[in-house]
Each structure stands twice: as C-alpha cells, then as structure tokens.
Design a protein around this motif. Structure first.
Motif, PDB file in Angstrom:
ATOM      1  N   GLY A   1      60.509  34.680  44.615  1.00  0.00           N
ATOM      2  CA  GLY A   1      59.666  35.623  45.350  1.00  0.00           C
ATOM      3  C   GLY A   1      60.132  37.050  45.130  1.00  0.00           C
ATOM      4  N   ILE A   2      61.445  37.255  45.183  1.00  0.00           N
ATOM      5  CA  ILE A   2      61.992  38.603  44.968  1.00  0.00           C
ATOM      6  C   ILE A   2      61.668  39.057  43.549  1.00  0.00           C
ATOM      7  CG2 ILE A   2      64.128  39.917  44.809  1.00  0.00           C
ATOM      8  CD1 ILE A   2      65.236  38.066  47.018  1.00  0.00           C
ATOM      9  N   GLY A   3      61.764  38.129  42.592  1.00  0.00           N
ATOM     10  CA  GLY A   3      61.417  38.466  41.215  1.00  0.00           C
ATOM     11  C   GLY A   3      59.967  38.896  41.106  1.00  0.00           C
TER      12      GLY A   3
ATOM     13  N   ASN B   1      49.156  42.547  43.554  1.00  0.00           N
ATOM     14  CA  ASN B   1      48.510  42.242  42.282  1.00  0.00           C
ATOM     15  C   ASN B   1      49.494  42.438  41.146  1.00  0.00           C
ATOM     16  OD1 ASN B   1      46.021  41.621  43.395  1.00  0.00           O
ATOM     17  ND2 ASN B   1      45.594  43.817  43.637  1.00  0.00           N
ATOM     18  N   VAL B   2      49.433  41.530  40.193  1.00  0.00           N
ATOM     19  CA  VAL B   2      50.343  41.594  39.060  1.00  0.00           C
ATOM     20  C   VAL B   2      49.524  41.531  37.773  1.00  0.00           C
ATOM     21  CG1 VAL B   2      52.281  40.475  37.919  1.00  0.00           C
ATOM     22  CG2 VAL B   2      52.100  40.415  40.404  1.00  0.00           C
ATOM     23  N   GLU B   3      49.829  42.434  36.861  1.00  0.00           N
ATOM     24  CA  GLU B   3      49.167  42.420  35.545  1.00  0.00           C
ATOM     25  C   GLU B   3      49.891  41.425  34.647  1.00  0.00           C
ATOM     26  OE1 GLU B   3      46.976  45.027  33.982  1.00  0.00           O
ATOM     27  OE2 GLU B   3      46.328  45.430  36.050  1.00  0.00           O
TER      28      GLU B   3
ATOM     29  N   GLY C   1      52.552  36.538  37.077  1.00  0.00           N
ATOM     30  CA  GLY C   1      51.610  36.887  36.022  1.00  0.00           C
ATOM     31  C   GLY C   1      50.537  35.823  35.844  1.00  0.00           C
ATOM     32  N   ALA C   2      50.899  34.585  36.113  1.00  0.00           N
ATOM     33  CA  ALA C   2      49.949  33.497  35.936  1.00  0.00           C
ATOM     34  C   ALA C   2      48.818  33.572  36.948  1.00  0.00           C
ATOM     35  CB  ALA C   2      50.659  32.156  36.039  1.00  0.00           C
ATOM     36  N   THR C   3      49.190  33.764  38.218  1.00  0.00           N
ATOM     37  CA  THR C   3      48.154  33.778  39.255  1.00  0.00           C
ATOM     38  C   THR C   3      47.580  35.170  39.464  1.00  0.00           C
ATOM     39  OG1 THR C   3      49.946  33.970  40.837  1.00  0.00           O
ATOM     40  CG2 THR C   3      49.043  31.789  40.509  1.00  0.00           C
ATOM     41  N   LYS C   4      48.188  36.180  38.870  1.00  0.00           N
ATOM     42  CA  LYS C   4      47.773  37.591  38.918  1.00  0.00           C
ATOM     43  C   LYS C   4      47.898  38.220  40.311  1.00  0.00           C
ATOM     44  CE  LYS C   4      44.485  37.344  35.148  1.00  0.00           C
ATOM     45  NZ  LYS C   4      43.095  37.572  34.816  1.00  0.00           N
ATOM     46  N   SER C   5      47.998  37.386  41.345  1.00  0.00           N
ATOM     47  CA  SER C   5      48.262  37.962  42.653  1.00  0.00           C
ATOM     48  C   SER C   5      49.184  37.021  43.393  1.00  0.00           C
ATOM     49  CB  SER C   5      46.968  38.162  43.436  1.00  0.00           C
ATOM     50  OG  SER C   5      46.516  36.923  43.918  1.00  0.00           O
ATOM     51  N   VAL C   6      50.117  37.590  44.137  1.00  0.00           N
ATOM     52  CA  VAL C   6      51.066  36.736  44.853  1.00  0.00           C
ATOM     53  C   VAL C   6      51.094  37.098  46.325  1.00  0.00           C
ATOM     54  CG1 VAL C   6      52.601  36.153  42.965  1.00  0.00           C
ATOM     55  CG2 VAL C   6      52.930  38.303  44.182  1.00  0.00           C
ATOM     56  N   SER C   7      51.343  36.112  47.161  1.00  0.00           N
ATOM     57  CA  SER C   7      51.510  36.375  48.589  1.00  0.00           C
ATOM     58  C   SER C   7      52.789  35.692  49.050  1.00  0.00           C
ATOM     59  CB  SER C   7      50.312  35.831  49.373  1.00  0.00           C
ATOM     60  OG  SER C   7      50.272  34.438  49.216  1.00  0.00           O
ATOM     61  N   ALA C   8      53.246  36.115  50.228  1.00  0.00           N
ATOM     62  CA  ALA C   8      54.538  35.638  50.720  1.00  0.00           C
ATOM     63  C   ALA C   8      54.557  34.121  50.885  1.00  0.00           C
ATOM     64  CB  ALA C   8      54.859  36.324  52.046  1.00  0.00           C
TER      65      ALA C   8
END
Lengths: 259, 741
Positions: free
Chosen positions: B372-374, B453-455, B538-545
C-alpha cells in the motif's frame, strides 16, 4: 595473553550457578574446565561469549575488558565456541555451514584469501570431504561436532571454547579431534575445553580448573588435579587408600569373583 | 467530574471485555504453546450463533446463552484441539501461528457465507433500560454485568491454574511435555481442557462485546488485536498483569473516545487515532518488553525443509512465466484480462515474503501494507507514469520497513508477528484515513479522501498502456523479481538468513550482527513489496485504502504458506488464486470459496509444513532438469501450440489442452527416464548365476522361484535344501522355507 575471567557470579533465581569464579586460558595452551553435570561449565561459556549476562565479574580478552560487548562483537575480537547441544545451521550443507563463518570473517578482515578456499582447507583438514554436501541436520552427533569445530576455526579465533566436543564421537573421531586440538593450540590459540572424557582431558590439557555446584574446587596441572582428594570425591571418583594394594592389583578377587 | 466518571465506568467495562478475551488467549498459550490468532474470530462466530438462536429462532436468552457458552463453545474448542492443534507438535512457531490464522480466515468466510452480510443484525445489551446510579452517574446494568463476569473469570482462571490438579497439569505440559508424559500425565486431556475453556471465554467476550459494536464479522474478529495488547502486557504468562493491562487499555480507549473530539485543532488528525489506541499500547508494550535472550534451536529438527533452488530451474521458471503471460494476454477475453492484470502485483507482494518469512523465518503480517505504501509513493511521486515511481516506492518502503523492524530486532516469533499486525492495523484505521495536512510548505493528503489515480508506466521503447501489454510487463516484472529472490537465496546474504533462522546464538558467536541482518532483510522484502504495490496500482489504475487492508494481507500470506514459502512457484500460485477472476469464474455462486479453501488447506498445514509445491509439484518436474532434450521437446510442443493458435489453426481450448498435455508429458517422460536409469544402475551389479532378478526385487515385484533359492544357497555357501531335508531332523522342510519366501 589470552582469556581472563575475573570473579564471575551468575544467579538463576535463588540458585547460584557460578559463585565468584576466576579462571584463565593462555595462548598456546589447552585449559580444561571439568566438573560434574550442573557444575556451571556451560553457564561459564555463555558468560564468556556474552550469551548470558553475569551478576558480577569481568571477562577480559588479551587484557581488554569485553564484559560490556555484545556476543557478535566478542566473536569479532577473536572468540569462537562450539555448543554442548549442537547449534548447526541445519538447513545448510556442511560446506555452507563453514562458508557462512568464513565469509563472516572475510567481511571483517581484509585478508587476501577469499572465503571459499578457507572453507575448502578446513574441510580437508577435518576430513569432512565425504559429507560436504550433506545437510547439517542429518548428521550424527559426532560428525556434527567436527563441523562445529570447523565452523569455529573458520573465524580464525584467538580464543576457542569447546563444550563437550567428544561426546557422541567414536574413538577415531576423538583421536582426530585431539590431534586438531593440539595443532590449534600450537598455532597460538587459547583453547578452553569442557569435557567429561577424562582420557582426552588428561592427555591434551596443560592446566585444569574444576567446578562443582558453581564453586571453584581446584586448579592445577593434570597430575595435581588427579591427586586432589576433594576433586576425587566430587568428580573423578574415590580410590580408597586403605585397600590392600594386592587387592587393587586384582580387583576381581576383591569382589570374590572366581575365574 | 461526572463526565469523567461516566467514561471511567464505560472504560472499565470495555477493559473487562478485553480482560476476558486476553485471559482466554493467555490460557491457551500457556498450556499449549499456541498463540491463537483466531480467538477473536471464535468469539465472533459465537456471537453470530447466539444471534441465530435468540433473535433468529426466538429461543429464550438463558437457553441460548447456555447452549452457546456451555455446550457449543467448549465442544468447538475440544474439537479444534483434537483435529488440528494436537497435530502441530514439532512444527515451528510460525507454522503454529499460521494455522490459527487459517482458522480465522475460515471462520470469517463461514460467517459471511451463512449469514448474509448485507442484512442488518443487532444484539441488544443485556438488561436494556435498567440502570443503577453510582456516584450520580447512571450506569447500565450491562456494564455492571460485564465487570462482574470479568472479575469471575479472573478469579476462576487463577484458581484453575494454581489451585487445581488439572491446572497444574496444564502448566506442566507446556513447561516440559515429555517430562509430564513420563510422569504419567496425559497431555491430551489438559490440552483439550485448555482449548475448551479458552473457546468458552472467547464466546463470552464475543457475546458481551457484540452489542457495543455492530454485529459484523471483521470488527469483532479484529477486536482481538486490542486484547493482544493486554496479553502482551502480561507477557503471555501473568494473568493478574494481563487483567490490569486490559483495564488500562479499556480506560485509555474510552477516555480517548470521550475527550479527543473536544480538542478541536487536533480532532481531524486524532479521530482515527482513537481507533488505534489499543494498537498503540500494544506497540509500546512490545518496545518495553525485555530483550529476548539469544537462543539456539538446540538440535530440534523441525519437519520443515527448504531445498536450494538451482539457477537452471529458476531460469526455466522465469521464462515459462514470461511465455505464459504472453499466451494468456493473447487469448483471454478483455474483461478477464483487465481483472487479471493485478495478479502480477499480487505475485510480487507474495514473492516479497520469501526472503523474510521463508528464508529468515521472521513472521511479518504487514507485507500488503508495505505494498500500500508503495502504491501511495507511485501515485504521489511517480508523476505521469515515470518508472522512477517504482524506485521511490522501493526506497520509501525499505526505509519504513527498517523502522518497523526496529522492535523486531529485539523480539522474535509471535511478538514480531504482533508488532507487524499492529503496524498494519494502525495504517488501516488511522494513517490511510488522515485528512489533508500541511507541514511547512508540503501538503500531505495520503488517499485524497478516497482513491488515488495511477498512470501506467512509460517504458522507453514500448508502450504498455493497453491491458494486454501491461499484463506482459507484469509477467516480466514478476519473473525478474523471482530471479532476484533466487539470487538472494543462493548468495551469501541468503545463507546468512538461513543460518540466522536455524541458530541465532551460533550466528552471534561467529561474529554475525543479527540485528543488522534482520534489518536488511526486512528492508529488502519491504522494498520488493513496495514495487509489487506499485505494479498492482498501475494494473488497476486507481487504488483505495481497502485494497491494502490487514485482513486481505492475511490471505496472501496464508496462500503462500500453503503453496510453500520458499518457492517462487508459490507466489505464482498465490497470484493466480487471489489476483485473477479464476475462482469466481469457475464457481460464480460461491464468493467465499477461495477464502474457505485457503483456510481449510492452512488448517491441514500441520501435516505438510513444507507447502504444496515442495511436496507435490517439485518431485514431478525436478527430474526434467536432468534431461535437456525432453525439456526442449516439451517446450517446442508448447510453443507450437501457441503458434498454431496465433495462426488461427486451432482454438483456445485446443491450445490450452495441448499445452497441458505437453507439460504433463515433460514430467512423465523425464520421470520414466529417471526410473529406468535407477533400474539400470542396480541391474549393472553382477547377479549370482541362475538368479532371475536382483534380490531386493524378489518376492516383491518379481516372483521368487526355486531357481533363485538354489542360486542364493550357492552364493551363500549353504548346502542345498534337499540335502538338509535328508540329513537333518527337518524332514518336513518346505521348499522355500529359507530366505523368507
């Protein structure tokens, strides 16, 4: 110079495992530490190597107080040991066991020799070639003790503590062992030996210390210790002087056994 | 003052519940040596059962209570001992802990399966509406009941352990099991009693606390973390200390709930902290623990054996992973492909456990939190898909990993597991939920109140924006990480880690700084987990806690333990099981099936502590490494199947079947060759003249003929049987009576 232990006391709860014990192991000599089970010999080893903190007393290596140092720092100053209950790295092979120690030494000291050749030399010296690729936890105790010796020698110790190295060894292993022991001492290492095999102790040791119930019972050369009545009563076994010498010469008669 | 009293009384009641929980935990630990992570889950299960009996089927309160507390709970505990716990003799502390984690997962999954989580259920407090006035404060009867029960439990446990025969027997068993057996004690009985009583206490606590929390599985299960703190204060030994600790934690908890909201400036930052007060206490208690003495494992030969991986095998594995990812990316349908892209991130997180848990034997329950921190590092600092994001993720995680490892340097085993659990829970409940704050010129807003959001990453010469390309990129990254893990194992660092696991005491006496080594492996594996988190993001493009919750991390660790903590293959298995829609596609109606399967397999861990890969798969494919020709032919078949699919000569199913057949063929041909070789070796020995087969096969796989008997007699220099029959008294000697035929 060598190892010097001054007035060490260790208590476990109400039990005094070591009571104000001092001893010394000089370079180039084999010093024996003997006594019945529970006398405090292994506790003394743990105090010297730093695995057990004493309640009082000091440990000095080559004249420098190392009492406050962590075990690994003592090892880096040249102290190595084997264990009464084997502490091999069971999931590593015999070669890897020795290599870990040699690599550890190599990391600290800028010696020209790399870890691998040191390992091979020790395998050859202690005749471990046949079992070099065997996992250490599948070795019988006697061979395991040889591996522990090789591992501790890989650290190029100046003080070597051996805790009952001959138990579990057969006669030829013990013979190998005492030969290596003598060689190591002749190279200038101070060897401190805890052992119950009195033949081995009396044949290799230069000086003996006797412990009993945490107290120092005697100290001296092998001959002095063998003659000491207190040691004989506590540990070596009593030989009754009042017996008729003739009977002593032929003990079967004394017991009334006919042949 | 009145307010203070109110919080004090409710705090004492909360502490009472912790005390009951921690008491049960300490009881089972001191008597069986197993730290039960599933203690809270058991209580949760009991609370749900009570709800079913009383509210669901309308049984009277007392009957429902009696059935749950006096019948079902002790029965469950005794069964747990008989079926699971008693088989754990001789396994490592880590395996024991993981088995209880497996029980935890199974119980939670079972409850979610039996009781529809979307339906709202409540348990009303006992004696609702009845209050008693104490110093002007109205105290509900339920709080008084809780305190009274806690007191009874305290006294009862103390009497049991110190004043009764069975209690003394329980303590004797854990001090020295074999000695107790030699003295005529039957260790099964005290063990079973301990589990029965421990489970009963868990049930009491679960039912008492259920009205305070909502009746849902996770909060009740994780309540255990709060009770851990109390148990640790009692050093898992002293019951009085445990009870005092529980009361202190209860008070701290309720004072925090009462007073923090009044402190306006800090309120937004500390509101989450209220939820982690017990966790913070746990952390402090762990830091104040006296350093555990350096110990060896003195000749204790565990049943756990890890083989050293070979380079050739590992390179083939890595190549197979990359090839497999290409095949999968080209054949899966787009929806499945998208939901499978996260498997590689998962796989790398699973790989990160190998050096730390597998090699070094340090039990960390927080690897997913590092991931998660990563992911956060990548989202905040990675810019627009720069690969530097992954570098930052690795560095940040290594740094935080080293900090978390600080308590680990002094502790080991379960205490370390608890410290990492506390860290993970603190992140979940507090840090991830923090609002925006400013420190100097820098503004921090970790999850921006929801998702980040992650590219996808920019590679210099190829675009990996599409799902297909990203999937292959993930496969390559996983393969590289698996090689890194193998390199660690084969290198000097890996040997040092194994040495440290086997005997810390011996390591110290060789001059190894075990603290530095532990720190290094913690940082390394946190860094790998961080990279995994970044690739997952990067795979899911968005992450949540919620993706990185403590509980989800337990599933990954558990799956790794089942598959084998020492093998990258285990990480691949974990990735496919947890990171792809495989299970939901196969069994769409059974959402909880994956967790239950993991749980059940984990429970069986006592039988096979080395994991599935080492026990089942490796023996089948290892021989192939010795026959490059077989390997090459098999691989050629696999590639051919793929090429045929690409050229549209065959369909997906045909390709998958062909690949499967080719893989099975590699294994069976190689094993066939191997056994033939073994056969030849024994065959090359010169047989005594006239014998039909080597002696060790006679009477087993080959018939034992009279010719063999004669030949044996000749070789051994015995007179022929007929001569014996004539000369000796044994005139009735049956032919073949010699040689055991």
């Amino acid at each position: 110079m060598g190892l010097e232990v001054r007035d060490v006391t260790v208590r476990f709860g109400g039990h005094t495992a070591l009571d104000n014990i001092s001893l010394r192991a000089l370079n180039g000599q084999i010093t024996g530490l003997i006594g019945p089970n529970g006398a405090g010999k292994t506790t003394m080893f743990n105090v010297i190597t730093g695995l057990q903190a004493p309640h009082a007393g000091k440990v000095e290596l080559d004249g420098r107080d190392i009492s406050k140092l962590a075990p690994y720092k003592r090892a880096r100053r040249g102290m190595a040991r084997t264990f009464q209950r084997l502490e091999l790295f069971g999931s590593l092979t015999v070669r890897e066991n020795i290599h870990v120690a040699a690599a550890q030494f190599k990391r600290r000291h800028r010696t020209a020799e790399r870890a691998a050749p040191t390992t091979e030399k020790l395998i050859e010296r202690l005749n471990l070639g046949a079992i070099a690729e065997v996992r250490a936890d599948s070795l019988p105790t006697g061979q395991g003790r040889m591996v522990e010796l090789a591992r501790s020698l890989a650290c190029r110790p100046r003080v070597l503590l051996l805790d009952e190295p001959a138990s579990g060894q057969d006669e030829s292993e013990t013979a190998d062992f005492s030969r290596v022991l003598r060689e190591v001492a002749d190279e200038g290492v101070a060897v401190l030996l805890v052992e119950h095999d009195m033949d081995l102790v009396m044949s290799v040791c230069d000086e003996l210390h006797v412990l009993d119930f945490g107290k120092k019972l005697a100290q001296g050369t092998c001959a002095q210790i063998q003659a000491d009545p207190a040691v004989r009563a506590a540990y070596l076994g009593e030989v009754d002087d009042d017996l008729d010498p003739a009977v002593l010469a032929d003990p079967d008669d004394a017991l009334g056994v006919s042949r | 003052m009145k307010e203070f009293l109110t919080f004090t009384i409710s705090g004492l009641a909360t502490g009472g519940i912790y005390a009951i929980t921690a008491g049960g935990l300490t009881l089972t630990y001191t008597t069986t040596g197993i730290f039960n992570m599933a203690h809270g889950a058991t209580g949760m299960f009991a609370a749900f059962t009570y709800w079913q009996l009383h509210y669901g089927w309308g049984w009277p309160v007392l009957l429902a209570l009696a059935v749950v507390l006096l019948l079902l709970a002790p029965l469950f505990g005794a069964l747990m001992h008989l079926v699971i716990m008693r088989r754990l003799e001789g396994t490592s502390q880590a395996t024991k802990l993981m088995v209880t984690v497996a029980i935890l997962l199974s119980l939670v999954a079972a409850v979610l399966w039996i009781w529809d989580p979307n339906k709202n259920r409540t348990i009303t407090p006992f004696f609702q509406g009845h209050v008693v006035e104490v110093l002007g404060v109205r105290v509900p009867y339920s709080d008084v009941t809780t305190l009274a029960v806690a007191l009874l439990v305290a006294i009862g446990l103390w009497i049991l352990l110190t004043r009764t025969r069975s209690g003394v027997a329980m303590r004797a068993t854990v001090d020295d099991r074999s000695l107790a057996v030699l003295n005529g004690s039957r260790p099964e009985v005290p063990g079973m009693m301990a589990w029965a009583i421990g489970t009963m206490l868990a049930a009491v606590a679960g039912i008492l606390v259920a009205p305070k929390l909502s009746l849902s599985p996770l909060p009740l299960t994780l309540l255990i973390i709060n009770a851990y703190a109390a148990a640790v204060i009692g050093r898992l030994r002293s019951l009085p200390m445990t009870f005092v600790g529980a009361l202190v934690i209860g008070l701290a908890n309720d004072y925090a709930i009462g007073y923090v909201p009044k402190w306006e400036t800090a309120q937004p930052y500390l509101s989450g902290f209220v939820a982690v007060v017990p966790v913070a206490v746990l952390f402090v208690a762990l830091l104040l623990m006296p350093q555990s003495q350096l110990r060896g494992h003195a000749a204790s030969r565990t049943r756990e054996i890890a083989k050293r991986p070979t380079w050739s095998g590992s390179l083939i594995f890595a190549a197979a992973v990359v090839f497999g990812s290409v095949v999968a990316a080209r054949t899966m349908d787009p929806i499945d492909l998208f939901s499978s892209t996260k498997m590689w991130g998962m796989g790398i997180i699973a790989l990160s456990m190998i050096p730390l848990v597998g090699y070094a034997g340090q039990l960390s329950l927080a690897q997913l939190s590092f991931a998660g921190i990563g992911a956060i590092a990548v989202a905040h600092w990675g810019g627009d898909g720069s690969l530097m994001g992954l570098v930052y993720a690795a560095l940040l995680c290594a740094f935080i990993g080293a900090i978390v490892a600080l308590p680990a340097l002094r502790l080991s085993g379960i205490y370390l597991a608890l410290a990492t659990a506390a860290f993970a829970v603190a992140l979940d409940r507090w840090i991830y939920l923090l609002p925006k704050w400013t420190w100097g010129d820098t503004t921090f807003h970790i999850f921006k109140g929801g998702t980040l959001n992650v590219e996808r990453y920019d590679l210099p010469w190829v675009s990996i924006d599409s799902d297909r390309a990203y999937f292959i990129f993930g496969g390559v990254a996983f393969a590289l990480c698996s090689l890194l893990v193998v390199a660690i194992r084969r290198g000097e660092f890996g040997k040092r880690l194994l040495a440290l696991k086997d005997s810390p005491a011996a390591c110290a006496t060789l001059g190894m700084n075990h603290k530095l080594t532990t720190l290094a492996v913690f940082a390394t594996s946190a860094a790998i987990a961080g990279v995994g988190g970044g690739i997952l993001a990067g795979a899911t493009k968005s992450v949540s806690a919620t993706q990185f919750e403590f509980f989800a991390g337990l599933s990954i660790l558990m799956s790794m333990v089942i598959a084998g903590l020492n093998s990258p293959g285990g990480a691949l298995f974990t990735a496919m099981l947890l990171g792809t829609p495989l299970m939901t596609n196969l069994f769409p109606d059974y959402v909880q099936l994956t967790t239950i399967l993991i749980g059940l397999n984990g429970i069986a861990l006592g039988r096979n502590p080395n994991g599935m890969i080492a026990a089942q798969l490796r023996p089948k494919w290892d021989p192939a490494l010795k026959y490059p020709a077989v390997m090459a032919a098999g691989s050629a078949l696999v590639v051919l199947a793929f090429v045929a699919r690409e050229a549209d000569l065959v369909g997906n199913y045909a390709m998958v079947i062909a690949i499967g057949v080719a893989l099975a063929a590699i294994s069976s041909v190689a094993r066939g060759l191997e056994s033939e070789k073994v056969g030849k070796q024994t065959g090359s020995d010169v047989l005594p003249e006239g014998m039909t087969a080597p002696p060790e096969q006679l009477g087993l796989s080959k018939p034992f003929t009279p010719a063999d008997i004669e030949a044996l007699d000749r070789t051994l220099g015995l007179p022929p049987l007929t001569a014996v029959a004539v000369n000796g008294a044994g005139a009735t000697a049956v032919s073949g009576g010699r040689h055991g035929a």
